[in-house]
Design a protein around this motif. Structure first.
Motif, PDB file in Angstrom:
ATOM      1  N   VAL A  88      88.298 -47.003  74.811  1.00  0.00           N
ATOM      2  CA  VAL A  88      86.982 -46.721  74.228  1.00  0.00           C
ATOM      3  C   VAL A  88      86.356 -48.021  73.770  1.00  0.00           C
ATOM      4  CG1 VAL A  88      85.764 -45.585  72.331  1.00  0.00           C
ATOM      5  CG2 VAL A  88      87.607 -44.384  73.537  1.00  0.00           C
ATOM      6  N   LYS A  89      85.100 -48.196  74.126  1.00  0.00           N
ATOM      7  CA  LYS A  89      84.368 -49.408  73.769  1.00  0.00           C
ATOM      8  C   LYS A  89      83.175 -49.105  72.875  1.00  0.00           C
ATOM      9  CE  LYS A  89      81.762 -53.100  76.103  1.00  0.00           C
ATOM     10  NZ  LYS A  89      81.319 -53.587  77.426  1.00  0.00           N
ATOM     11  N   GLY A  90      82.518 -47.950  73.115  1.00  0.00           N
ATOM     12  CA  GLY A  90      81.325 -47.587  72.341  1.00  0.00           C
ATOM     13  C   GLY A  90      81.557 -46.359  71.495  1.00  0.00           C
ATOM     14  N   GLU A  91      80.473 -45.754  71.056  1.00  0.00           N
ATOM     15  CA  GLU A  91      80.533 -44.562  70.198  1.00  0.00           C
ATOM     16  C   GLU A  91      80.513 -43.316  71.080  1.00  0.00           C
ATOM     17  OE1 GLU A  91      77.952 -42.358  66.658  1.00  0.00           O
ATOM     18  OE2 GLU A  91      77.411 -44.372  67.348  1.00  0.00           O
ATOM     19  N   VAL A  92      81.608 -42.588  71.088  1.00  0.00           N
ATOM     20  CA  VAL A  92      81.725 -41.377  71.908  1.00  0.00           C
ATOM     21  C   VAL A  92      81.111 -40.219  71.137  1.00  0.00           C
ATOM     22  CG1 VAL A  92      83.287 -39.845  73.137  1.00  0.00           C
ATOM     23  CG2 VAL A  92      83.833 -42.274  72.939  1.00  0.00           C
ATOM     24  N   ASP A  93      80.101 -39.595  71.704  1.00  0.00           N
ATOM     25  CA  ASP A  93      79.385 -38.500  71.046  1.00  0.00           C
ATOM     26  C   ASP A  93      79.267 -37.330  72.019  1.00  0.00           C
ATOM     27  OD1 ASP A  93      76.312 -38.333  69.057  1.00  0.00           O
ATOM     28  OD2 ASP A  93      77.761 -36.792  69.616  1.00  0.00           O
ATOM     29  N   PHE A  94      79.932 -36.239  71.693  1.00  0.00           N
ATOM     30  CA  PHE A  94      79.922 -35.062  72.564  1.00  0.00           C
ATOM     31  C   PHE A  94      78.505 -34.540  72.764  1.00  0.00           C
ATOM     32  CE2 PHE A  94      79.832 -30.429  72.902  1.00  0.00           C
ATOM     33  CZ  PHE A  94      80.641 -30.207  74.001  1.00  0.00           C
ATOM     34  N   GLU A  95      77.678 -34.623  71.694  1.00  0.00           N
ATOM     35  CA  GLU A  95      76.333 -34.073  71.770  1.00  0.00           C
ATOM     36  C   GLU A  95      75.425 -34.873  72.701  1.00  0.00           C
ATOM     37  OE1 GLU A  95      78.089 -34.223  68.758  1.00  0.00           O
ATOM     38  OE2 GLU A  95      78.497 -32.135  69.260  1.00  0.00           O
ATOM     39  N   LYS A  96      75.753 -36.140  72.919  1.00  0.00           N
ATOM     40  CA  LYS A  96      74.965 -36.953  73.848  1.00  0.00           C
ATOM     41  C   LYS A  96      75.471 -36.806  75.280  1.00  0.00           C
ATOM     42  CE  LYS A  96      73.530 -40.506  70.540  1.00  0.00           C
ATOM     43  NZ  LYS A  96      73.600 -41.956  70.202  1.00  0.00           N
ATOM     44  N   THR A  97      76.772 -36.916  75.446  1.00  0.00           N
ATOM     45  CA  THR A  97      77.362 -36.818  76.787  1.00  0.00           C
ATOM     46  C   THR A  97      78.693 -36.092  76.677  1.00  0.00           C
ATOM     47  OG1 THR A  97      76.358 -38.935  77.376  1.00  0.00           O
ATOM     48  CG2 THR A  97      78.077 -38.093  78.835  1.00  0.00           C
ATOM     49  N   LYS A  98      78.834 -35.027  77.447  1.00  0.00           N
ATOM     50  CA  LYS A  98      80.052 -34.215  77.391  1.00  0.00           C
ATOM     51  C   LYS A  98      81.101 -34.670  78.403  1.00  0.00           C
ATOM     52  CE  LYS A  98      77.511 -30.144  75.830  1.00  0.00           C
ATOM     53  NZ  LYS A  98      76.303 -30.926  75.567  1.00  0.00           N
ATOM     54  N   MET A  99      80.687 -35.460  79.367  1.00  0.00           N
ATOM     55  CA  MET A  99      81.627 -35.862  80.417  1.00  0.00           C
ATOM     56  C   MET A  99      81.176 -37.198  81.002  1.00  0.00           C
ATOM     57  SD  MET A  99      82.716 -33.646  83.757  1.00  0.00           S
ATOM     58  CE  MET A  99      83.270 -32.288  82.720  1.00  0.00           C
ATOM     59  N   TYR A 100      82.125 -38.036  81.298  1.00  0.00           N
ATOM     60  CA  TYR A 100      81.842 -39.321  81.930  1.00  0.00           C
ATOM     61  C   TYR A 100      82.586 -39.403  83.260  1.00  0.00           C
ATOM     62  CZ  TYR A 100      79.985 -40.863  77.433  1.00  0.00           C
ATOM     63  OH  TYR A 100      79.259 -40.976  76.274  1.00  0.00           O
ATOM     64  N   GLU A 101      81.930 -39.953  84.237  1.00  0.00           N
ATOM     65  CA  GLU A 101      82.536 -40.172  85.539  1.00  0.00           C
ATOM     66  C   GLU A 101      82.628 -41.674  85.761  1.00  0.00           C
ATOM     67  OE1 GLU A 101      81.056 -39.285  89.947  1.00  0.00           O
ATOM     68  OE2 GLU A 101      81.483 -37.440  88.817  1.00  0.00           O
ATOM     69  N   ILE A 102      83.869 -42.157  85.803  1.00  0.00           N
ATOM     70  CA  ILE A 102      84.104 -43.597  85.921  1.00  0.00           C
ATOM     71  C   ILE A 102      84.614 -43.897  87.323  1.00  0.00           C
ATOM     72  CG2 ILE A 102      85.296 -45.583  84.953  1.00  0.00           C
ATOM     73  CD1 ILE A 102      85.700 -44.003  82.397  1.00  0.00           C
ATOM     74  N   HIS A 103      83.924 -44.757  88.038  1.00  0.00           N
ATOM     75  CA  HIS A 103      84.344 -45.207  89.362  1.00  0.00           C
ATOM     76  C   HIS A 103      84.996 -46.587  89.221  1.00  0.00           C
ATOM     77  CE1 HIS A 103      82.229 -42.066  91.700  1.00  0.00           C
ATOM     78  NE2 HIS A 103      81.440 -42.049  90.624  1.00  0.00           N
ATOM     79  N   VAL A 104      86.221 -46.690  89.712  1.00  0.00           N
ATOM     80  CA  VAL A 104      86.984 -47.926  89.562  1.00  0.00           C
ATOM     81  C   VAL A 104      87.298 -48.484  90.942  1.00  0.00           C
ATOM     82  CG1 VAL A 104      89.095 -48.971  88.665  1.00  0.00           C
ATOM     83  CG2 VAL A 104      87.958 -47.147  87.375  1.00  0.00           C
ATOM     84  N   ASP A 105      87.151 -49.801  91.086  1.00  0.00           N
ATOM     85  CA  ASP A 105      87.512 -50.512  92.313  1.00  0.00           C
ATOM     86  C   ASP A 105      88.782 -51.324  92.055  1.00  0.00           C
ATOM     87  OD1 ASP A 105      84.046 -51.342  93.058  1.00  0.00           O
ATOM     88  OD2 ASP A 105      85.226 -49.534  93.496  1.00  0.00           O
ATOM     89  N   ALA A 106      89.722 -51.215  92.971  1.00  0.00           N
ATOM     90  CA  ALA A 106      90.915 -52.072  92.943  1.00  0.00           C
ATOM     91  C   ALA A 106      90.805 -53.039  94.112  1.00  0.00           C
ATOM     92  CB  ALA A 106      92.184 -51.233  93.047  1.00  0.00           C
ATOM     93  N   THR A 107      90.749 -54.347  93.822  1.00  0.00           N
ATOM     94  CA  THR A 107      90.505 -55.357  94.850  1.00  0.00           C
ATOM     95  C   THR A 107      91.725 -56.267  94.985  1.00  0.00           C
ATOM     96  OG1 THR A 107      88.166 -55.324  94.211  1.00  0.00           O
ATOM     97  CG2 THR A 107      88.898 -57.160  95.592  1.00  0.00           C
ATOM     98  N   ASP A 108      92.146 -56.482  96.242  1.00  0.00           N
ATOM     99  CA  ASP A 108      93.266 -57.408  96.416  1.00  0.00           C
ATOM    100  C   ASP A 108      92.756 -58.850  96.441  1.00  0.00           C
ATOM    101  OD1 ASP A 108      93.645 -56.491  99.924  1.00  0.00           O
ATOM    102  OD2 ASP A 108      92.334 -57.990  99.022  1.00  0.00           O
TER     103      ASP A 108
END
Length: 588
Positions: free
Chosen positions: A304-324
């Motif tokens: 967690v980096k910021g302020e998690v607020d259920f009322e603002k956003t109920k779900m986050y979709e994080i796309h991660v790249d793994a690079t060699d």
């Protein structure tokens, strides 16, 4: 080449009784000719004079001519034989670029008598345009790692001709690695794709030269070509792979900064630096996700980096790249779905969406006074809200209406004359733990209705007027009060008319309608009128108006305004005696 349609209407002759030799003929008919585009000058179109039923010998004398709506005159009539021929070469693609049917309307007019005809010449498309690609050379770079079945979009060619004269087919030069696929819609090719038949190997063949040909369906068939040069890109053979492409996890709202959300793991089958992996948030994710979470590039830990607020956003979709770390880095992808767990950190929100005030005092039970919308941004039991009035001794009640809406209604009698304003405190409380609540005070004014008639302090009063009073004298002041307000309390006074000895009461007494002052219109004479009654009516200005009456007993007080007099009987007797005495004296 020629198609004709005729519709004739018999001439109508209008004969005027003064002008026997003059007439006007209008004949409407229609001809339809079809000629191919690009027809040269002099090309036969049709025997227009014959088809219109005109005598060849008279078309010159009757001044046959044609009128076109276009600025150019594409056709002309031979006045010797009545043949319509092409005057100027027609290019259908220039004249009608966006329409499937190209019609040139003509008006054929002859004089003496006047006759007008409508003639349509349809310009038929011919295969006079070859397919053309926008570029003669297309360069493509395709990685050798692209799997068989991969598709690459190609630009289609253009052909302004119509129907079967337009593009009907594409062909690709022979290749072991590539094939061509296109889809037709309404006999028109809309998409064109290059399909990889099997995986490329740059070490075997680094460049593929292909020829793409577009064919139309005309006769003869025309074609256009373009070259496709495919360069095979040599890259690291194996991309990093996550142990699964999709992850699900959760985090409590209000989680402190640094809280571990999830730890990713990816592997690479290559060796050495080609298998060294670094993790990065994908450039395609939204900016708010980057502000909310951090990703360690070496360990793959999401925190967690910021302020998690259920009322603002109920779900986050994080796309991660793994690079060699290869010379030509390869990238593996995964998606992490983070669900935010709600806690009861929001009190209910209350909004008065409708407030119908003031409330008439005669409002029946159940009358809606206000609509209150209550919303809690929390979820589950944390977001379930009940609503009530803080005091039970008020003539109002809260009822649930729709989801999240409540109605404040009248629940008892209202009387503005007793209480003209209420302060209603409405409390909304959620079912979370601990429970949170909010209160709002509504000031409800009670409006007046005309439910009180004017009121005299006494219903009967007595007036004593001395006779010989001056006309116009103020003899009384009527005064009534009204518990209502506004126009409902505005009082006017009037006297109910009656008669005194056959004379209307209004001849004796008047009243000022605004202040209730009563005036004597005449000088009363006790010897004529000693007593009479007067009824004063007080009426308010409400709808409907209400009234009440005051009875005035009016006595005329006697004063000593008459001297004593002898009655007429004694006066006559004295006169007679006087006359007798006189006579007797005379006789003596």
């Amino acid at each position: 080449m020629l198609e004709q349609k005729k519709d004739y209407y018999l001439p109508r002759r209008l004969v005027h009784f003064l002008l026997l030799h003059m007439y006007w003929d209008v004949v409407l008919s229609q001809l339809h000719y079809i000629i191919p585009e690009e027809s040269k000058h002099g090309t036969f179109v049709g025997r227009i004079a014959q088809d219109l039923g005109l005598d060849i010998g008279e078309i010159n004398s009757r001044m046959l001519h044609i009128v076109s709506r276009d600025e150019k005159e594409y056709f002309q009539v031979n006045l010797q034989n009545g043949i319509l021929f092409v005057k100027e070469t027609i290019d259908r693609e220039v004249l009608c670029p966006d329409t499937p049917f190209c019609i040139i309307p003509l008006q054929v007019i002859v004089d003496k008598p006047v006759q007008m005809y409508r003639v349509d010449v349809e310009i038929e498309d011919i295969n006079d345009n070859s397919p053309v690609f926008s570029s003669s050379l297309t360069n493509m770079i395709i990685s050798e790692l692209r799997p068989a079945g991969s598709r690459f979009q190609l630009k289609v060619a253009d052909d302004p001709d119509l129907g079967t004269n337009s593009i009907m087919n594409y062909e690709l030069s022979a290749s072991d690695y590539f094939a061509l696929d296109f889809q037709k819609y309404m006999n028109e090719i809309r998409s064109l794709e290059l399909v990889l038949k099997k995986a490329l190997d740059r070490e075997k063949q680094s460049v593929h030269n292909l020829t793409l040909t577009a064919y139309d369906g005309g006769k003869p068939r025309l074609s256009g070509t373009t070259r496709i040069v495919v360069t095979v890109e040599d890259v690291n053979d194996n991309a990093p792979v996550f142990d699964q492409p999709f992850y699900q996890c959760s985090v409590n709202e209000n989680a402190v900064e640094g809280t571990l959300v999830f730890k990713l793991n990816a592997t690479d089958l290559d060796l050495g630096r080609n298998r060294e992996i670094s993790y990065e948030l994908s450039s395609t994710i939204r900016e708010e996700v980057k502000k909310m979470f951090s990703l360690d590039k070496h360990s793959g830990e999401i925190r967690v980096k910021g302020e998690v607020d259920f009322e603002k956003t109920k779900m986050y979709e994080i796309h991660v790249d793994a690079t060699d770390n290869g010379d030509h880095p390869m990238v593996g992808h995964c998606k992490v779905l983070v669900t935010v767990v709600d806690v009861n950190d929001n009190p209910p929100e209350m909004t008065v969406t409708s407030l119908s005030v003031p409330v008439p005092e005669n409002s029946p039970k159940g009358t809606t006074v206000a609509i209150i919308s209550v919303h809690d941004r929390d979820s589950g039991s944390n977001g379930k809200v009940s609503c009530r009035i803080s005091s039970n001794d008020l003539p109002f009640i809260i009822n649930p209406a729709f989801m999240g809406d409540f109605s404040l209604t009248v629940n008892g009698p209202l009387d503005r004359e007793i209480k003209d304003q209420y302060e209603v405190v409405i409390v909304a409380r959620d079912e979370g733990f601990p429970s949170l609540s909010i209160a709002k005070t509504l000031k409800i004014d009670i409006s007046d209705v005309n439910d009180n008639a004017p009121h005299f302090s006494q219903l009967v009063d007595t007036i004593i007027i001395r006779e010989n009073n001056p006309p116009g004298s103020l003899v009384y002041r009527a005064s009534a009060s009204d518990l209502d307000i506004g126009q409902n309390s505005f009082i006017t006074y009037s006297i109910i008319d009656s008669f005194i000895n056959g004379i209307p009461l209004s001849s004796y007494i008047s009243i000022n309608p605004e202040n209730g002052k009563v005036f004597a219109l005449v000088s009363f004479d006790h010897e004529q009128v000693t007593f009479f009654q007067c009824h004063v009516k007080a009426t308010d200005a409400g709808l409907p108006p209400l009234n009440s009456n005051l009875t005035l007993n009016i006595f005329i007080n006697d004063i000593n305004d008459n001297a004593p007099t002898f009655s007429p009987f004694y006066s006559s007797l004295e006169i007679k005696n006087s006359k007798v005495s006189t006579t007797r004296t005379s006789c003596n």
